[in-house]
Design an enzyme around this catalytic site. Structure first.
Site, PDB file in Angstrom:
ATOM      1  N   ASP A 186      -1.020   1.565   1.599  1.00 57.66           N
ATOM      2  CA  ASP A 186      -0.592   0.480   2.714  1.00 57.66           C
ATOM      3  C   ASP A 186      -0.979   1.360   3.861  1.00 57.66           C
ATOM      4  O   ASP A 186      -1.043   0.540   4.909  1.00 57.66           O
ATOM      5  CB  ASP A 186       0.646   0.132   2.427  1.00 57.66           C
ATOM      6  CG  ASP A 186       0.530  -1.450   2.318  1.00 57.66           C
ATOM      7  OD1 ASP A 186      -0.435  -2.006   2.163  1.00 57.66           O
ATOM      8  OD2 ASP A 186       1.611  -2.026   2.608  1.00 57.66           O
ATOM      9  N   ASP A 242      12.622  -6.382  -4.213  1.00 61.28           N
ATOM     10  CA  ASP A 242      12.744  -6.417  -5.795  1.00 61.28           C
ATOM     11  C   ASP A 242      13.991  -7.108  -6.114  1.00 61.28           C
ATOM     12  O   ASP A 242      14.199  -7.786  -7.192  1.00 61.28           O
ATOM     13  CB  ASP A 242      13.311  -4.812  -5.766  1.00 61.28           C
ATOM     14  CG  ASP A 242      14.287  -4.285  -4.787  1.00 61.28           C
ATOM     15  OD1 ASP A 242      14.458  -4.979  -3.896  1.00 61.28           O
ATOM     16  OD2 ASP A 242      14.424  -3.101  -4.857  1.00 61.28           O
TER      17      ASP A 242
END
Length: 741
Positions: free
Chosen positions: A143, A453
């Site tokens: 990223d 998550d």
């Protein structure tokens, strides 16, 4: 194989003794809380000649805090309702030809905080797992878009040609080269001159590999493009050969390795790690399309090569497979000191709470070390009719990706259709691809929170999926824990902000979850995780100030020692800390760990939980945008030395230091005044609990006292911060005098 196929692939053990102990404790502690709250409430309903507005306000604040803490305790007991543990038998799995394929997703964001050599160790450990190489595909999401990461991938691919055969030949368990070469414990099983020579040869090649990666880490290479414009970059890492036969042979002996850096533009939201994972989900869908996915953080290397086979013991069990979304392994860390002053190993989560989570429907996705079913992320019951227009509305305009939703793994298609697939992958990694789709809402990893998550796991469980928690004796994955106070509190603030984001959204587990999750108790688990920052920082700020200010002004808030309700308050306190101590000792830790956990709980509650909650509310009302900063993985030698010595390093922001120091100073002052009241006025019976509270706060936070008054090293609390904290304490005192006089 015929015999083993009749045996279970795993067993689940219900901890009946723990259930009995936990439920007995819940029963008696609940009764005590009822009496405690009755005592508080009765103050407001019965006439008392000593009642004043100041006293009423103080009692009300303490009463509300006790209600919040009681509610938090009640929610937390959901983790203790039905703890279970599981054992997998990978030797009972079918042959390699019948095992499903696995895609490995590894995420990195900033090579300056996440050194490239460490990231490549994670990549190599994933490539070297004990699983058929042609059914293993490793994807790295960069990223940061840094050139050094791509170059590191190419070097890792070259070194893997030597490293993987060495691991297979000798059955090496730890397959991250840095971790393997730093210890020789596992070499005792081999011996022999041939092994020793091979080991030395591989070690030399590894040193060359590290040198080449570091040589490429120039200033221009390591500078992350995290906040810049850059196009998508997708590269299948392989040898430069035009011979298809050579490539096909390598495919059979070495996992596919793919570098992915998604497109980023300032005008398009990128949704942090969840956005990166969804790009990997799409790109892998048209390249390998494995039915199962292993999610790994870039610093969490595979410490045992058998994790995929252990996960398949659950995913291939016909009894639970249709509804099983994921198998979660615990996060464990290789750099934790014996003292672990910051509770970096998250003992309570992975040694206790997740076992209880498993017993009521399964844990949430826990950041890393999970094997998740692709179908659970990509299925959408609304559009199962296969209408092409509806599918494009859900999944985007890529026909190739839509086709992949109904196809199995295609291990050889990359060789024949490489250019076409990479062009399609570029589209899938574009920043505008998700516009007008259900990505991040109904499909893939969930957006809306930096704790993607937790949020993803919650949505999966609300859709009817279950999960399991597997904690084998040998850690399957090892990562780097935080070893300084600054990183620990920053990480805690980020997690708090993400959890509170969910708590104050329409997906609040107490509202959205009870009728949708596997059990109501599982919804309570999710609610506890989302709400505990709020339910801790408010009461702890109250208990760190109100009883102390009232003591300074001579206002009693608790029953006298001679009062029968004194026993109730004493029981609640002793019941709580003794249960915590029992849990620490029963999970194999020490009394010192218990003290450390109490201490760090107080520190986090008055700083990280406060700032994270405020941050979430500010984002909710549009006062600021969400932000994400990766935890620093670069070790500071001095800080690491203090951590290993068990000495707190207070080199952190004044926003963290000042509240902690100010509250400790206030408690020191109130304790001194309380002792004088006991000695000179004989008011021990009247103020015993209010004298004990600041004493307990000072005792548990002695490192802060030491950092302010005793230490002279760089890791102490700066005198300027101590002075500022003293001034803040004085302000607290004068405000208290005005309010409670």
């Amino acid at each position: 194989m015929e015999t083993s196929s009749k045996l279970p692939l795993h067993i689940c053990h219900v901890h009946k003794l723990s259930i009995f102990i936990n439920r007995t404790h819940i029963f008696f502690h609940s009764i005590a809380l009822v009496f405690l709250l009755y005592y508080r409430a009765s103050f407001f309903f019965f006439h008392d000649t000593t009642k004043t507005k100041a006293t009423t306000l103080a009692w009300l604040l303490v009463f509300v805090s006790e209600i919040l803490l009681s509610f938090e305790w009640l929610l937390s007991q959901s983790f203790r309702w039905r703890p279970v543990s599981r054992i997998a038998f990978p030797e009972r799995l079918p042959g390699d030809d019948k095992l499903p394929a696995v895609d490995v997703f590894i995420c990195t964001a900033d090579p300056e905080k996440e050194p490239t050599v460490g990231v490549m160790n994670t990549v190599l450990s994933a490539m070297a797992m004990d699983y058929p190489p042609d059914k293993l595909h490793v994807y790295l999401s960069d990223d940061g878009g840094a050139a050094v990461t791509l170059k590191g991938m190419r070097e890792a691919r070259r070194f893997a040609k030597w490293w993987l055969p060495f691991c297979r030949r000798y059955g090496i368990k730890c397959r991250a080269p840095e971790a393997y070469f730093s210890t020789e414990e596992e070499d005792a099983d081999f011996g022999g001159s041939e092994f020793i020579q091979d080991r030395e040869d591989i070690k030399e090649k590894y040193e060359v590999f590290k040198k080449r990666v570091r040589e490429k880490a120039t200033v221009g290479d390591t500078r992350s493009r995290l906040g810049r414009d850059h196009p998508a970059v997708i590269e299948v890492i392989q040898e430069a050969s035009s011979d298809d036969a050579i490539r096909e042979n390598e495919t059979k002996n070495m996992p596919l390795l793919v570098y992915v850096s998604r497109e980023k533009r300032p005008s398009h939201p990128h949704y942090f790690k969840a956005g990166a994972l969804n790009v990997l989900l799409r790109v892998s869908g048209v390249i390998s399309n494995s039915p199962y996915i292993l999610g790994l953080d870039c610093d969490m290397h595979c410490h045992d090569p058998s994790s995929a086979r252990q996960a398949m013991c659950f995913h291939l069990d016909p009894k639970i497979s249709p509804s099983l979304a994921l198998v979660q392994f615990p996060q464990k860390f290789h750099n934790i000191s014996n003292n672990d002053i910051y509770d970096s190993q998250l003992r309570s989560v992975f040694s206790l709470l997740w076992q209880g989570y498993d017993g009521v429907g399964g844990p949430c996705v826990s950041g890393t070390g999970y094997y998740i079913k692709r179908l659970s992320l990509c299925s959408n019951s609304i559009h199962e009719d296969g209408d092409p227009m509806k599918l494009r509305q859900s999944y985007g305009p890529s026909n190739e990706f839509i086709k992949s939703l109904h196809q199995n793994n295609k291990p050889d298609m990359l060789i024949h259709r490489k250019n076409a697939l990479l062009n399609e992958a570029q589209l899938l990694a574009s920043c505008a691809f998700e516009n007008g789709t259900e990505w991040g809402e109904e499909v893939g990893f969930m957006y809306g929170s930096v704790v993607e998550d937790y949020f993803t796991g919650f949505r999966l469980h609300c859709k009817g999926w279950i999960s399991v928690y597997c904690n084998p004796p040998r850690p399957q994955f090892l990562g780097s824990g935080t070893t300084n106070l600054d990183d620990f509190l920053v990480q805690g603030t980020r997690w708090t902000s993400g959890l509170v984001d969910v708590a104050i959204s329409k997906f609040c587990p107490l509202i959205y979850g009870p009728l949708k999750t596997h059990t109501f108790v599982q919804s309570m688990c999710y609610a506890e995780l989302a709400l505990f920052p709020i339910l801790y920082f408010l009461p702890l700020w109250c208990f760190a100030t109100i009883p102390q200010l009232c003591l300074l002004n001579g206002i009693p808030l608790y029953p006298e020692v001679s009062n029968s309700y004194f026993i109730v308050f004493s029981f609640v306190f002793l019941s709580s800390i003794s249960k915590h101590l029992y849990e620490v000792l029963s999970t194999g830790f020490t009394f010192r760990h218990w003290i450390n956990e109490q201490r760090i709980w107080m520190m986090k509650s008055v700083t990280s939980h406060l700032y994270g909650s405020v941050d979430a509310f500010m984002k909710k009302i549009g006062m600021r945008e969400a932000s994400f900063f990766p935890t620093n993985k670069v070790d500071d030698v001095d800080q690491l030395k203090r951590y290993n010595m068990g000495v707190f390093d207070f080199q952190t922001s004044i926003l963290f230091l000042a509240p902690m120091a100010a509250l400790v100073i206030l408690n020191m002052a109130s304790f001194a005044v309380g002792i004088s009241r006991v000695i000179f006025s004989g008011e021990l019976d009247k103020f015993f609990i209010q004298v004990f509270i600041p004493f307990y706060v000072i005792l548990m936070n002695y490192p802060i006292v030491e950092g302010m008054l005793i230490r002279k090293d760089r890791g102490r609390i700066p005198p300027s911060v101590t002075l500022l904290s003293a001034i803040v304490s004085l302000i607290f005192y004068f405000l208290g005098s005005i309010i409670f006089m």
